[in-house]
Design a protein around this motif. Structure first.
Motif, mmCIF file in Angstrom:
data_model
loop_
_atom_site.group_PDB
_atom_site.id
_atom_site.type_symbol
_atom_site.label_atom_id
_atom_site.label_comp_id
_atom_site.label_asym_id
_atom_site.label_seq_id
_atom_site.Cartn_x
_atom_site.Cartn_y
_atom_site.Cartn_z
ATOM 1 N N ASP A 149 1.426 3.917 -3.284
ATOM 2 C CA ASP A 149 0.922 2.596 -3.637
ATOM 3 C C ASP A 149 0.805 1.776 -2.356
ATOM 4 O OD1 ASP A 149 3.444 1.826 -2.924
ATOM 5 O OD2 ASP A 149 4.131 1.403 -4.966
ATOM 6 N N SER A 150 0.671 0.471 -2.485
ATOM 7 C CA SER A 150 0.405 -0.330 -1.289
ATOM 8 C C SER A 150 1.584 -0.338 -0.317
ATOM 9 C CB SER A 150 0.050 -1.770 -1.702
ATOM 10 O OG SER A 150 1.097 -2.270 -2.530
ATOM 11 N N ASN A 151 2.771 0.043 -0.807
ATOM 12 C CA ASN A 151 3.941 0.094 0.068
ATOM 13 C C ASN A 151 4.071 1.430 0.805
ATOM 14 O OD1 ASN A 151 4.782 -2.455 -0.645
ATOM 15 N ND2 ASN A 151 5.895 -1.692 -2.437
ATOM 16 N N GLY A 152 3.192 2.351 0.501
ATOM 17 C CA GLY A 152 3.270 3.657 1.142
ATOM 18 C C GLY A 152 3.689 4.731 0.157
ATOM 19 N N HIS A 154 6.077 7.317 -2.078
ATOM 20 C CA HIS A 154 7.341 7.313 -2.806
ATOM 21 C C HIS A 154 7.668 8.738 -3.231
ATOM 22 C CE1 HIS A 154 7.560 2.901 -3.342
ATOM 23 N NE2 HIS A 154 6.240 3.005 -3.239
ATOM 24 N N MET A 165 7.455 2.698 -8.302
ATOM 25 C CA MET A 165 6.144 2.357 -7.767
ATOM 26 C C MET A 165 5.613 1.076 -8.398
ATOM 27 S SD MET A 165 4.026 5.669 -6.853
ATOM 28 C CE MET A 165 3.165 5.642 -8.377
ATOM 29 N N GLU A 166 4.760 0.398 -7.652
ATOM 30 C CA GLU A 166 4.046 -0.750 -8.212
ATOM 31 C C GLU A 166 3.074 -0.256 -9.261
ATOM 32 O OE1 GLU A 166 1.989 -2.430 -4.966
ATOM 33 O OE2 GLU A 166 3.797 -3.217 -3.995
ATOM 34 N N GLY A 169 -0.260 2.065 -8.658
ATOM 35 C CA GLY A 169 -0.101 3.082 -7.629
ATOM 36 C C GLY A 169 -0.550 4.436 -8.162
#
Lengths: 348, 253
Positions: A149-152, A154, A165-166, A169
């Motif tokens: 997702d936008s955080n990278g 997982h 996850m968001e 994602g």
């Protein structure tokens, strides 16, 4: 004999190219059923698998039953790579080539890591341990979840929700459900090219200083030790190269499937590969190619016979075994086909 | 003269059996030395100790002044000891030529990648290996059979091929374990000439185990006699062979 060896290699390459030409023509003329079309890439995959397993079983003389595991890591790493680059790299052939390279490298690393402890064993013991490692790889792959997702990235080995996850994602690897939506980049041509590369690597390796050492160790470990060969080094070399080629085949395989699941790569898969090698002739590379093709196509061709299919398949397995291994048959071959060889030799 | 091989008080026991006990020997450079003794006296065990197959319980082995005790077999080969085996150990599925080329393995090199691509140093190096291997095969009159599979050679030639392969590693000291076993008198006579020729041509030292007394008395300059793992006699060949103790050990009382 140098010429004869070269001749033999050229015949093997020629066989593959002629087979490609015929199939390509039939494809073009629209004479192939969708069943056969669907088999083309798997056939290539099995041929590569058989040839690379023969490097371990026939050339290096060690029994490995874990090649499904190497194929599994090759398939997953290749498919994962392609899925990640699906949008950034849109030129499919290049993406496939890179994915195959990734599969080969990852499988080679696994081959090396597993080979270091395992190759101290011999014969049946080695077979059992490689079988176990193959199963371990399969089962580990079976519980992996990877999401983006936008955080990278997982990771999780539990379930997809524990990745945190968001919403929105993307789940890339989904445990037992595996990888879905790998771009279908694999083609028959790519398979044929990979077969030719595999044959090139294996046949040339056999005909080099390292290959001679590998075969010498197979023929007599004690004598090889006494003339100063590093036995572990060469056993590992054969095992790692074989794992790499198997991983490449796995990656190609993954790019032909809508859904890639780890459970496909169970020990039956390894046994199947061994059947190709044994029935094609241990140490006989061309034999592996032919056996892989015949034994992949045959069950499909026999589909029409429903109940008798497996019966006929097993009878053919027995006949092939007799043809390649029974002393009487070998004698017969020597007598009747040997005449052809003798004629060839005079022409040289 | 300097000793090429110097062994002091070498011992090994398997369980309670002292297979080799207090074995000492000094072989001079260029010598043709014989190791004899009845069956089970421990001759082959001495070879296995010298080549690192077994690690001695006690004792020191020096090759050319360098301590090689307890080293790995392949390192000992690199230091300069090569051997043949009592029961022939060829690379039976390889050709005669390839058997010798494997022996040359550590003296030539190119990268694995060069080998796979057949590029770079590959062709040149393989050519030079072929040449050196063929020269060796010619010494043993095997050049006509260079492309025959080793397993298909007649027995006598297999023995010769094993010696050629050992020589290909360019040893300082060559250990021959019963080179004449199973040979007829003509072949043995021929082998004696070959061994002498090899010693002179390659300027090496040879230590051999043999039961054929004609061969031993014909070519060995000095002998050591083993019996039950211990040295029974040591010295000039003619002297040793007339030693009443030795005769007793061989023929019984």
């Amino acid at each position: 004999m140098k010429n004869k060896k070269l001749m033999g290699n050229l015949i093997t390459y020629g066989l593959v190219i002629v087979a490609y030409a015929i199939v390509a023509y039939l494809l073009h003329a629209g004479r192939l059923t969708s069943l056969v079309k669907g088999l083309l890439v798997p056939i290539c995959v099995y041929v590569i698998l058989a040839v690379s397993l023969n490097l371990v079983v026939g050339i290096s003389g060690e029994l490995s039953l874990g090649h499904a595991g190497f194929m599994c890591v090759g398939a997953f790493s290749g498919a994962f790579f392609s899925k990640c680059l699906q949008d950034t790299l849109s030129f499919a052939p290049l993406r496939l080539a890179l994915a195959i390279a990734v599969g080969a490298v990852v499988a080679a690393v696994f081959g090396l890591l597993i080979g270091i402890p395992v190759l101290r064993l011999k014969g049946d013991y080695l077979a059992i341990v490689t079988l176990a490692f193959g199963e371990i790889i399969k089962n580990v792959m079976n519980i992996f979840y990877i999401g983006l997702d936008s955080n990278g990235f997982h990771f999780s080995v539990k379930d997809q929700f524990s990745m945190g996850m968001e919403p929105g994602g993307e789940i890339l690897v989904s445990g037992p459900m595996g990888i879905t939506g790998t771009p279908k980049d694999a083609s028959f041509l790519a398979g044929i090219i990979l077969i030719l590369i595999t044959l090139f690597v294996v046949l040339h390796l056999i005909d080099s200083r390292d290959g001679r050492a590998i075969m010498a160790i197979r023929d007599n470990r004690i004598a090889a030790d006494s003339i100063g060969l590093n036995i572990t080094h060469y056993k590992l070399m054969a095992f790692t190269v074989s794992a790499a080629l198997t991983g490449a085949a796995g990656s190609l395989y993954a790019h032909n499937l809508a859904t890639l699941q780890a459970k496909k790569f169970d020990y039956n898969f390894s046994i199947l590969a061994l059947v190709f090698v044994v029935l094609g002739g241990i140490g006989n590379i061309r034999g592996s190619v032919i056996a892989a093709v015949v034994l992949t196509v045959l069950p499909e061709l026999l589909r029409g016979m429903a109940n008798y299919r497996m019966l006929i398949y097993s009878i053919i397995l027995i006949l092939m075994m007799l043809f390649n291994w029974a002393p009487r048959f070998l004698e017969w071959r020597e007598r009747h086909l040997g005449r052809l060889f003798r004629k060839n030799r005079k022409e040289e | 003269m300097a000793a090429i091989l110097e062994v002091n008080h070498l011992s090994i026991a398997f369980g309670g059996l002292h297979a080799v006990d207090e074995f000492s020997i000094a072989i001079e450079k260029g010598e043709l030395y014989g190791l004899i003794g009845p069956n089970g006296a421990g001759k082959t065990t001495v070879f296995n100790l010298l080549t690192g197959v077994y690690k001695p319980n006690e004792g020191i082995i020096r090759l050319d002044g360098k301590d090689i005790t307890g080293r790995k077999t392949r390192d000992i080969n690199k230091e300069g000891i090569a051997r043949t085996f009592q029961n022939i150990r060829l690379f039976h599925q390889l050709s005669v030529l390839d058997n010798v080329k494997v022996g040359l393995h550590n003296h030539y090199s190119y990268l694995t990648l060069e080998g796979i691509l057949h590029l770079g140093r590959y062709r040149r190096t393989e050519k030079r290996m072929d040449d050196e291997a063929m020269d060796l095969l010619r010494v043993f009159d095997l050049d006509q059979e260079a492309l025959v599979t080793a397993a298909n050679l007649p027995y006598g030639k297999q023995r010769k091929l094993e010696i050629a392969r050992a020589l290909a590693t360019r040893p300082k000291l060559l250990l021959l374990d019963e080179p004449a076993a199973g040979m007829n008198p003509n072949e043995t006579a021929e082998l004696m000439d070959t061994i002498r020729f090899v010693r002179n041509k390659f300027d090496i030292t040879i230590l051999l185990i043999e039961h054929d007394m004609k061969l031993v008395s014909g070519i060995c300059e000095r002998l050591t006699v083993l019996n039950f793992g211990r040295i029974l006699a040591q010295g000039e060949t003619s002297q040793v062979l007339h030693d009443p103790e030795v005769i007793k050990a061989y023929l019984g009382e």
